[in-house]
Scaffold this motif. Structure first.
Motif, PDB file in Angstrom:
ATOM      1  N   MET A   3       0.872  -1.176   0.000  1.00 44.11           N
ATOM      2  CA  MET A   3       0.000   0.000   0.000  1.00 44.11           C
ATOM      3  C   MET A   3       0.907   1.222   0.000  1.00 44.11           C
ATOM      4  O   MET A   3       1.567   1.513   1.005  1.00 44.11           O
ATOM      5  N   THR A   4       0.964   1.942  -1.123  1.00 41.27           N
ATOM      6  CA  THR A   4       1.921   3.034  -1.228  1.00 41.27           C
ATOM      7  C   THR A   4       1.434   4.077  -2.230  1.00 41.27           C
ATOM      8  O   THR A   4       0.431   3.871  -2.922  1.00 41.27           O
ATOM      9  N   ILE A   5       2.146   5.183  -2.314  1.00 43.06           N
ATOM     10  CA  ILE A   5       1.852   6.245  -3.272  1.00 43.06           C
ATOM     11  C   ILE A   5       2.840   6.149  -4.432  1.00 43.06           C
ATOM     12  O   ILE A   5       4.054   6.026  -4.221  1.00 43.06           O
ATOM     13  N   VAL A   6       2.320   6.175  -5.668  1.00 41.80           N
ATOM     14  CA  VAL A   6       3.164   6.106  -6.859  1.00 41.80           C
ATOM     15  C   VAL A   6       2.798   7.238  -7.814  1.00 41.80           C
ATOM     16  O   VAL A   6       1.789   7.926  -7.638  1.00 41.80           O
ATOM     17  N   ASP A   7       3.606   7.406  -8.844  1.00 39.14           N
ATOM     18  CA  ASP A   7       3.400   8.530  -9.773  1.00 39.14           C
ATOM     19  C   ASP A   7       2.359   8.252 -10.847  1.00 39.14           C
ATOM     20  O   ASP A   7       1.657   9.176 -11.277  1.00 39.14           O
ATOM     21  N   ARG A   8       2.246   6.992 -11.299  1.00 42.09           N
ATOM     22  CA  ARG A   8       1.342   6.713 -12.422  1.00 42.09           C
ATOM     23  C   ARG A   8       0.873   5.262 -12.382  1.00 42.09           C
ATOM     24  O   ARG A   8       1.506   4.420 -11.736  1.00 42.09           O
ATOM     25  N   PRO A   9      -0.235   4.953 -13.060  1.00 42.48           N
ATOM     26  CA  PRO A   9      -0.699   3.560 -13.139  1.00 42.48           C
ATOM     27  C   PRO A   9       0.381   2.654 -13.722  1.00 42.48           C
ATOM     28  O   PRO A   9       1.079   3.030 -14.668  1.00 42.48           O
ATOM     29  N   GLY A  10       0.526   1.488 -13.153  1.00 42.00           N
ATOM     30  CA  GLY A  10       1.570   0.559 -13.555  1.00 42.00           C
ATOM     31  C   GLY A  10       2.760   0.595 -12.634  1.00 42.00           C
ATOM     32  O   GLY A  10       3.473  -0.403 -12.496  1.00 42.00           O
ATOM     33  N   ASP A  11       3.003   1.754 -11.980  1.00 41.90           N
ATOM     34  CA  ASP A  11       4.079   1.836 -10.988  1.00 41.90           C
ATOM     35  C   ASP A  11       3.697   1.044  -9.742  1.00 41.90           C
ATOM     36  O   ASP A  11       2.533   1.037  -9.328  1.00 41.90           O
ATOM     37  N   THR A  12       4.686   0.397  -9.137  1.00 42.33           N
ATOM     38  CA  THR A  12       4.419  -0.365  -7.917  1.00 42.33           C
ATOM     39  C   THR A  12       5.291   0.095  -6.749  1.00 42.33           C
ATOM     40  O   THR A  12       5.207  -0.483  -5.663  1.00 42.33           O
ATOM     41  N   GLN A  13       6.123   1.088  -6.977  1.00 45.05           N
ATOM     42  CA  GLN A  13       6.956   1.605  -5.887  1.00 45.05           C
ATOM     43  C   GLN A  13       7.464   3.001  -6.229  1.00 45.05           C
ATOM     44  O   GLN A  13       7.318   3.453  -7.345  1.00 45.05           O
TER      45      GLN A  13
END
Length: 334
Positions: free
Chosen positions: A324-334
């Motif tokens: 459960m985290t904050i990412v920059d764009r869809p597809g990012d996981t970290q």
């Protein structure tokens, strides 16, 4: 228990002192043990926080930490050099509120204390909440025929689910048939509700966290569902845990087991008289890791289509939040 065991007991189950501190403590305590003095160590176990033990007189402590007194009879009463105590500037070396939580409320306070110490950077509106879950489900063919059945032996499988939702609530994404699908609100008439970020960030204390989250786009969602659908700031997660700790009927199931067999603790409430709706926490770190719905006793539900029988131990839902985290764009996981 040896002297270093006593030292670790004072620090709590997870907070290990530095090597330098251990060396000072060992030298000081060995010096006292080699003399002919008779000493009694008394530890106040009824206070929430513990202080680091130092032989000799009572040691001055930080205001938030309970004192540990050492009584010496006869001989040289000069105290050895004190062991360094945890300080607010080093939260990882703090002391858990409850070394051995004995109730749901105490465990949730430890979980809140742990959540508050997570690093956090306020996200931008165009960033995304990324939530990756491992769900224990019946195999698709069986699930289609029996959508309300518990997980059956030999039928269960773990499914990885990945979802992205923008902070501003205008974009969402997920994998469908192996392809990442990104959807904008209003495209093709598609719409949905998300709780406004301003509503989420306003929940900074237990009294500001209602049982049904209220505010723009909230739809009165239950906290048990909310906590797994949104990536929230650490102080908000801590406030939610403390609010749940005040909720009547919260129970602790110390024998809950998470999806891959690691020990977990289940905290939750009894619904419909026979189901336990639980949030799962790592037994050692107090991290929130998932949720489950499990039958705590045999039960028969009468319906128009016939009777439905539940047996004690039947699991109807089990989800582990692997990321459960904050990412920059869809597809990012970290």
């Amino acid at each position: 228990m040896d002297e270093i065991g006593v030292l670790r007991e004072a620090f709590g189950p997870e907070e290990v002192p530095s090597q330098a501190a251990e060396n000072r403590a060992r030298a000081a305590l060995h010096q006292r043990m080699s003399s002919k003095e008779q000493r009694v160590i008394r530890i106040d176990r009824h206070r929430r926080n513990r202080f680091v033990i130092a032989a000799g007189a009572a040691v001055a402590a930080a205001a938030a930490v309970a004192a540990v007194a050492v009584v010496v009879s006869g001989g040289d009463d000069r105290p050895p050099a004190p062991v360094a105590a945890p300080t607010p500037s080093s939260p990882a070396r703090g002391v858990l509120p409850f070394a051995r939580p004995a109730s749901a409320a105490e465990y949730l306070e430890n979980a809140a204390w742990t959540a508050e110490r997570k690093p956090w950077k306020e996200p931008r509106p165009d960033q995304f909440m990324y939530i990756e879950t491992l769900e224990l489900r019946n195999k698709p063919a069986y699930e289609r025929e029996h959508p309300n059945d518990p997980i059956k032996a030999g039928m269960g499988e773990t499914r990885k689910i990945q979802d992205w939702n923008s902070i501003d609530g205008q974009t969402k994404a997920s994998y469908k048939d192996g392809r990442l699908v990104v959807t904008k609100r209003g495209e093709g008439g598609d719409t949905w509700d998300r709780i406004a970020w301003s509503t989420i960030t306003s929940m900074t204390s237990p009294d500001k966290v209602p049982d049904g989250v209220r505010g723009p786009g909230s739809m009165g969602i239950d906290l048990d569902a909310f906590i797994g659908q949104y990536v929230v700031p650490p102080n908000v997660q801590a406030a939610i845990f403390r609010h749940l700790a005040q909720t009547p009927g919260m129970t602790m199931n110390p024998d809950a087991v998470n999806i891959d067999g690691r020990p977990a603790v289940g905290l939750g409430r009894i619904i419909e008289g026979y189901l336990s709706q639980e949030l799962l926490f790592d037994k050692q770190t107090y991290q929130f890791i998932g949720e489950r719905l499990v039958a705590i006793k045999d039960h028969v539900t009468h319906g128009d289509d016939g009777d439905s029988v539940s047996h004690r131990g039947d699991v109807y839902r089990q989800v582990i939040y692997s990321k459960m985290t904050i990412v920059d764009r869809p597809g990012d996981t970290q």
